[in-house]
Design an enzyme around this catalytic site. Structure first.
Site, PDB file in Angstrom:
ATOM      1  N   HIS A  17      21.023   2.659  85.559  1.00  0.00           N
ATOM      2  CA  HIS A  17      21.276   3.946  86.221  1.00  0.00           C
ATOM      3  C   HIS A  17      20.601   5.090  85.444  1.00  0.00           C
ATOM      4  O   HIS A  17      20.017   5.997  86.040  1.00  0.00           O
ATOM      5  CB  HIS A  17      22.786   4.257  86.255  1.00  0.00           C
ATOM      6  CG  HIS A  17      23.614   3.318  87.072  1.00  0.00           C
ATOM      7  ND1 HIS A  17      24.626   2.567  86.534  1.00  0.00           N
ATOM      8  CD2 HIS A  17      23.608   3.020  88.401  1.00  0.00           C
ATOM      9  CE1 HIS A  17      25.222   1.862  87.479  1.00  0.00           C
ATOM     10  NE2 HIS A  17      24.610   2.106  88.629  1.00  0.00           N
ATOM     11  N   LYS A  41      34.234  -1.977  96.732  1.00  0.00           N
ATOM     12  CA  LYS A  41      34.599  -2.910  95.667  1.00  0.00           C
ATOM     13  C   LYS A  41      35.843  -2.372  94.940  1.00  0.00           C
ATOM     14  O   LYS A  41      36.060  -1.181  94.897  1.00  0.00           O
ATOM     15  CB  LYS A  41      33.477  -3.018  94.643  1.00  0.00           C
ATOM     16  CG  LYS A  41      32.081  -2.938  95.215  1.00  0.00           C
ATOM     17  CD  LYS A  41      31.063  -2.768  94.099  1.00  0.00           C
ATOM     18  CE  LYS A  41      29.671  -2.520  94.640  1.00  0.00           C
ATOM     19  NZ  LYS A  41      28.685  -2.172  93.647  1.00  0.00           N
ATOM     20  N   ARG A  92      16.502  -2.936  92.956  1.00  0.00           N
ATOM     21  CA  ARG A  92      16.229  -3.956  91.942  1.00  0.00           C
ATOM     22  C   ARG A  92      15.537  -5.170  92.537  1.00  0.00           C
ATOM     23  O   ARG A  92      14.540  -5.635  92.044  1.00  0.00           O
ATOM     24  CB  ARG A  92      17.536  -4.404  91.277  1.00  0.00           C
ATOM     25  CG  ARG A  92      18.049  -3.445  90.256  1.00  0.00           C
ATOM     26  CD  ARG A  92      19.495  -3.682  89.970  1.00  0.00           C
ATOM     27  NE  ARG A  92      20.304  -3.387  91.144  1.00  0.00           N
ATOM     28  CZ  ARG A  92      21.612  -3.303  91.153  1.00  0.00           C
ATOM     29  NH1 ARG A  92      22.272  -3.537  90.050  1.00  0.00           N
ATOM     30  NH2 ARG A  92      22.263  -3.011  92.247  1.00  0.00           N
ATOM     31  N   SER A 130      26.322  -3.139  86.924  1.00  0.00           N
ATOM     32  CA  SER A 130      27.642  -2.864  86.334  1.00  0.00           C
ATOM     33  C   SER A 130      28.478  -4.136  86.315  1.00  0.00           C
ATOM     34  O   SER A 130      29.210  -4.393  85.358  1.00  0.00           O
ATOM     35  CB  SER A 130      28.369  -1.786  87.142  1.00  0.00           C
ATOM     36  OG  SER A 130      27.621  -0.607  87.187  1.00  0.00           O
TER      37      SER A 130
END
Ligand code: ADP
Length: 163
Positions: A17, A41, A92, A130
Site C-alpha cells: 500500500h 471481510k 497485483r 494484508s
C-alpha cells in the site's frame, strides 16, 4: 492537479500500500487514504485502529501531507465528500483484475464523474497482501520486510490479545 482518494480495508497497511501511496502522491495535488469501516471481510482491527495504524505507518515511512479518513457506505459518497476527481487502486495479479474491473465499472455507472486510476504493483511487492501478513504474523513468522515496524508491533499486540 486532481484530488484522489485511495480506498481499501488497510487491515493493516503494508509496504505494498505504501508503495502505491508514494507513487500516487506525485500525481495528485491531494491524496486521501479512505479506510472502509464496513468491509465485506471480517477485519482484525477496528476502523479507528486502522486509521491510527495507517497514520503511524505513513509517519514512519516519512510520508507527509496525506489525510487518513474512514468511511461507511458507498465509496462514491466518500469521494464526493472529499471533492475527489479520481479513485486510486492497486493491481497485483489477474485475481485483482476481475474484482477491480467490476468495481470500477459499477462506480462509473453510479458516478461517471470519478475516474478510477490503477497502479501496477512493484515486482517485489506483488505477492504482498494484508491477509498474508496476518497469517505469517499469527504463526510467529517475521513480517519486518512486509510492514513498517509500528504495524508489526500493532499486529503482535492484537494477535497476542486474541490468543
Ligand atoms: P480491499 O479490501 O478494498 O481490496 P486492501 O486494503 O486489501 O483493500 O487493498 C486496497 C488496494 O490496494 C487494492 O486496490 C489492492 O489491490 C491494493 N494493494 C494491496 N496490496 C498491494 C500490493 N502489494 N501492491 C499493489 N497494490 C496493492
Amino acid at each position: 492537479m486532481a484530488i484522489a482518494i485511495y480506498p481499501g480495508s488497510f487491515d493493516p497497511i503494508t509496504n505494498g500500500h505504501i508503495d502505491i501511496v508514494r507513487r500516487a502522491k506525485k500525481l495528485f495535488s491531494k491524496l486521501y487514504i479512505s479506510i472502509v469501516a464496513n468491509p465485506n471481510k471480517n477485519s482484525l482491527f477496528t476502523a479507528e485502529e486502522r486509521v491510527a495504524i495507517t497514520k503511524a505507518a505513513l509517519a514512519e515511512a516519512g510520508i507527509n501531507g496525506l489525510e487518513v479518513v474512514s468511511y461507511e457506505g458507498l465509496l462514491i459518497d466518500c469521494a464526493k465528500e472529499h471533492g475527489a476527481d479520481a479513485i486510486v487502486r492497486g493491481l497485483r495479479a489477474n485475481s485483482d483484475f476481475e474484482y477491480e474491473f467490476q468495481m470500477a465499472l459499477t462506480n462509473r455507472d453510479l458516478a461517471p464523474e470519478f475516474e478510477s486510476v490503477f497502479f501496477m504493483t512493484a515486482k517485489k511487492l506483488s505477492f504482498l497482501s494484508s491477509s498474508i501478513v496476518k497469517e505469517v504474523c499469527k504463526y510467529g513468522g517475521d513480517v519486518s520486510t512486509f510492514v513498517p515496524k509500528s504495524v508489526e508491533t500493532a499486529l503482535r499486540e492484537k494477535l497476542h490479545t486474541q490468543q
